[in-house]
Design an enzyme around this catalytic site. Structure first.
Site, PDB file in Angstrom:
ATOM      1  N   ARG A  27       0.843  -1.207   0.000  1.00 42.74           N
ATOM      2  CA  ARG A  27       0.000   0.000   0.000  1.00 42.74           C
ATOM      3  C   ARG A  27       0.870   1.246   0.000  1.00 42.74           C
ATOM      4  O   ARG A  27       2.107   1.159   0.009  1.00 42.74           O
ATOM      5  CB  ARG A  27      -0.962  -0.010   1.186  1.00 42.74           C
ATOM      6  CG  ARG A  27      -0.276  -0.043   2.521  1.00 42.74           C
ATOM      7  CD  ARG A  27      -1.271  -0.357   3.647  1.00 42.74           C
ATOM      8  NE  ARG A  27      -0.598  -0.611   4.899  1.00 42.74           N
ATOM      9  CZ  ARG A  27      -0.344   0.312   5.812  1.00 42.74           C
ATOM     10  NH1 ARG A  27      -0.752   1.554   5.623  1.00 42.74           N
ATOM     11  NH2 ARG A  27       0.282   0.007   6.935  1.00 42.74           N
ATOM     12  N   GLY A  28       0.226   2.405  -0.014  1.00 42.75           N
ATOM     13  CA  GLY A  28       0.932   3.674   0.099  1.00 42.75           C
ATOM     14  C   GLY A  28       1.933   3.916  -1.020  1.00 42.75           C
ATOM     15  O   GLY A  28       1.705   3.568  -2.182  1.00 42.75           O
ATOM     16  N   ILE A  29       3.053   4.508  -0.662  1.00 40.88           N
ATOM     17  CA  ILE A  29       4.069   4.889  -1.641  1.00 40.88           C
ATOM     18  C   ILE A  29       4.624   3.658  -2.359  1.00 40.88           C
ATOM     19  O   ILE A  29       4.800   3.662  -3.583  1.00 40.88           O
ATOM     20  CB  ILE A  29       5.208   5.666  -0.939  1.00 40.88           C
ATOM     21  CG1 ILE A  29       4.685   7.024  -0.426  1.00 40.88           C
ATOM     22  CG2 ILE A  29       6.408   5.859  -1.857  1.00 40.88           C
ATOM     23  CD1 ILE A  29       5.632   7.758   0.520  1.00 40.88           C
ATOM     24  N   ASP A  66       9.357 -10.073   5.442  1.00 44.31           N
ATOM     25  CA  ASP A  66       9.530  -9.181   6.586  1.00 44.31           C
ATOM     26  C   ASP A  66      10.966  -8.669   6.529  1.00 44.31           C
ATOM     27  O   ASP A  66      11.912  -9.434   6.750  1.00 44.31           O
ATOM     28  CB  ASP A  66       9.287  -9.958   7.888  1.00 44.31           C
ATOM     29  CG  ASP A  66       9.501  -9.090   9.124  1.00 44.31           C
ATOM     30  OD1 ASP A  66       9.981  -7.947   8.991  1.00 44.31           O
ATOM     31  OD2 ASP A  66       9.185  -9.571  10.233  1.00 44.31           O
ATOM     32  N   VAL A  67      11.124  -7.389   6.221  1.00 48.83           N
ATOM     33  CA  VAL A  67      12.476  -6.856   5.989  1.00 48.83           C
ATOM     34  C   VAL A  67      13.359  -6.868   7.240  1.00 48.83           C
ATOM     35  O   VAL A  67      14.573  -6.701   7.130  1.00 48.83           O
ATOM     36  CB  VAL A  67      12.452  -5.427   5.384  1.00 48.83           C
ATOM     37  CG1 VAL A  67      11.808  -5.411   4.018  1.00 48.83           C
ATOM     38  CG2 VAL A  67      11.790  -4.422   6.337  1.00 48.83           C
ATOM     39  N   GLY A  95       8.533   0.833   5.713  1.00 54.64           N
ATOM     40  CA  GLY A  95       8.848   1.688   6.859  1.00 54.64           C
ATOM     41  C   GLY A  95       7.674   1.827   7.802  1.00 54.64           C
ATOM     42  O   GLY A  95       6.522   1.539   7.452  1.00 54.64           O
ATOM     43  N   TYR A 159      12.332   7.872  14.540  1.00 52.62           N
ATOM     44  CA  TYR A 159      12.044   7.908  13.095  1.00 52.62           C
ATOM     45  C   TYR A 159      13.090   8.746  12.367  1.00 52.62           C
ATOM     46  O   TYR A 159      13.660   8.321  11.361  1.00 52.62           O
ATOM     47  CB  TYR A 159      10.640   8.481  12.869  1.00 52.62           C
ATOM     48  CG  TYR A 159      10.233   8.513  11.410  1.00 52.62           C
ATOM     49  CD1 TYR A 159       9.842   7.353  10.753  1.00 52.62           C
ATOM     50  CD2 TYR A 159      10.240   9.714  10.687  1.00 52.62           C
ATOM     51  CE1 TYR A 159       9.470   7.384   9.416  1.00 52.62           C
ATOM     52  CE2 TYR A 159       9.875   9.749   9.357  1.00 52.62           C
ATOM     53  CZ  TYR A 159       9.486   8.580   8.724  1.00 52.62           C
ATOM     54  OH  TYR A 159       9.130   8.613   7.395  1.00 52.62           O
ATOM     55  N   LYS A 163      15.856   7.528   9.473  1.00 52.90           N
ATOM     56  CA  LYS A 163      15.889   8.066   8.105  1.00 52.90           C
ATOM     57  C   LYS A 163      17.226   8.754   7.797  1.00 52.90           C
ATOM     58  O   LYS A 163      17.691   8.716   6.662  1.00 52.90           O
ATOM     59  CB  LYS A 163      14.709   9.023   7.895  1.00 52.90           C
ATOM     60  CG  LYS A 163      13.358   8.302   7.912  1.00 52.90           C
ATOM     61  CD  LYS A 163      13.299   7.239   6.830  1.00 52.90           C
ATOM     62  CE  LYS A 163      11.974   6.532   6.739  1.00 52.90           C
ATOM     63  NZ  LYS A 163      11.911   5.552   5.660  1.00 52.90           N
ATOM     64  N   ILE A 192       3.445  13.072   2.425  1.00 56.13           N
ATOM     65  CA  ILE A 192       2.834  12.373   1.292  1.00 56.13           C
ATOM     66  C   ILE A 192       1.531  11.735   1.787  1.00 56.13           C
ATOM     67  O   ILE A 192       1.506  11.111   2.869  1.00 56.13           O
ATOM     68  CB  ILE A 192       3.793  11.283   0.740  1.00 56.13           C
ATOM     69  CG1 ILE A 192       5.194  11.861   0.435  1.00 56.13           C
ATOM     70  CG2 ILE A 192       3.175  10.631  -0.493  1.00 56.13           C
ATOM     71  CD1 ILE A 192       5.245  12.965  -0.606  1.00 56.13           C
TER      72      ILE A 192
END
Ligand code: NDP
Length: 247
Positions: A27-29, A66-67, A95, A159, A163, A192
């Site tokens: 989903r999302g970006i 799962d990263v 993320g 967070y 990043k 976003i």
């Protein structure tokens, strides 16, 4: 006038037929990035914890991953290799985001943020780089954030740090792998319009462009950096923020 050796669409050349893997693509970006790469002819693997609804690509392109788990990452990219081939374009997008005052950030919350947002990108990049090195070609785009430059809005220390790590990781890989035809860049988006920004969308009045960003704004930047002709752009952190942070 383009010569015959120049691509007719230099901004998006070298996407069609390439094997791409996008993490957090349900989903999302991530979803928008994976769909746009697919639309431009990439053989895109959608990696995520759970299956995305109504895939644009064939349904077998979803690969559970799962990263944070080295075994899961290794399995996922092995599946991609078996079905599509070695990954040529990697988009580190998975993320999480949490608003948490610094004093209330437990070691567990801190670790989890870094594991998903930063260690996940490290594991995925380390898994695909030997194949890219062998092919002497690769594009890695990792999704950082304006928070990685500023420390983030209030109560987002973990967070912001995760990043900032993404930006440094992208640069470190860029330096080490430039001789092998591999580029590594980061994007630094802000605000976003996805589930992640629910609750902070009122910051829109601080965006000079006058609107929230859309996932497609980020996806287009990924596409640009993934092009074959973007070979001289590496170690860059590119803002996608409507002027929210001009630095
Ligand atoms: P979303 O929350 O909409 O999507 C995140 C996706 O990542 C979800 O599909 C989620 O899966 C997946 N994911 C979470 N944990 C893992 C994991 N351990 N392994 C694999 N996949 C995982 O976020 P956005 O689309 O907004 O964000 C995408 C990226 O862009 C993130 O890295 C984010 O930090 C970054 N970003 C976003 C901004 C914004 O304004 N939205 C601004 C700056 C950066 P599930 O649904 O199962 O949880």
């Amino acid at each position: 006038m383009a010569t015959s050796s120049e691509p007719s669409h230099p901004i998006i050349d070298g996407i069609a037929g390439r094997v791409a893997a996008v993490t957090g693509a349900a989903r999302g970006i991530g979803r928008e990035v994976a769909d746009l790469l697919t639309k431009h002819g990439a053989l895109t693997a959608y990696l995520d914890l759970s299956e995305p609804p109504a895939l644009t690509a064939p349904t077998e392109r979803f690969v559970q991953c799962d990263v944070t788990d080295p075994q899961s990452v290794d399995n996922a990219f092995s599946i991609v290799e078996r079905h599509l081939g070695p990954t040529e374009i990697l988009v580190n997008n998975a993320g999480i985001f949490e608003i948490l005052p610094f004093a209330e950030t437990s070691p567990e919350a801190w670790d989890r943020m870094l594991r998903v947002n930063l260690t996940g990108a490290f594991l995925c990049a380390q898994r695909v780089l030997p194949g890219m090195q062998e092919a002497e070609y690769g594009r890695i785009v990792s999704i950082g954030s304006s928070a990685g430059k500023t420390g983030g809005s209030k109560n987002t220390a973990a967070y912001g740090v995760s990043k900032a790590g993404i930006h440094a990781l992208a640069k470190a890989i860029a330096t080490e792998y430039a001789p092998y035809g591999i580029t590594s860049n980061a994007l630094a988006p802000a605000l976003i319009n996805t589930d992640m920004v629910t609750g902070i969308a009122d910051l829109v009045n601080r965006i000079p462009v006058g609107r929230l960003g859309e996932p497609t704004d980020v996806a287009r930047a990924v596409l640009f950096l993934s092009a074959e002709s973007a070979s001289f752009i590496t170690g860059e952190v590119m803002d996608v923020n409507g002027g929210f942070l001009i630095d």
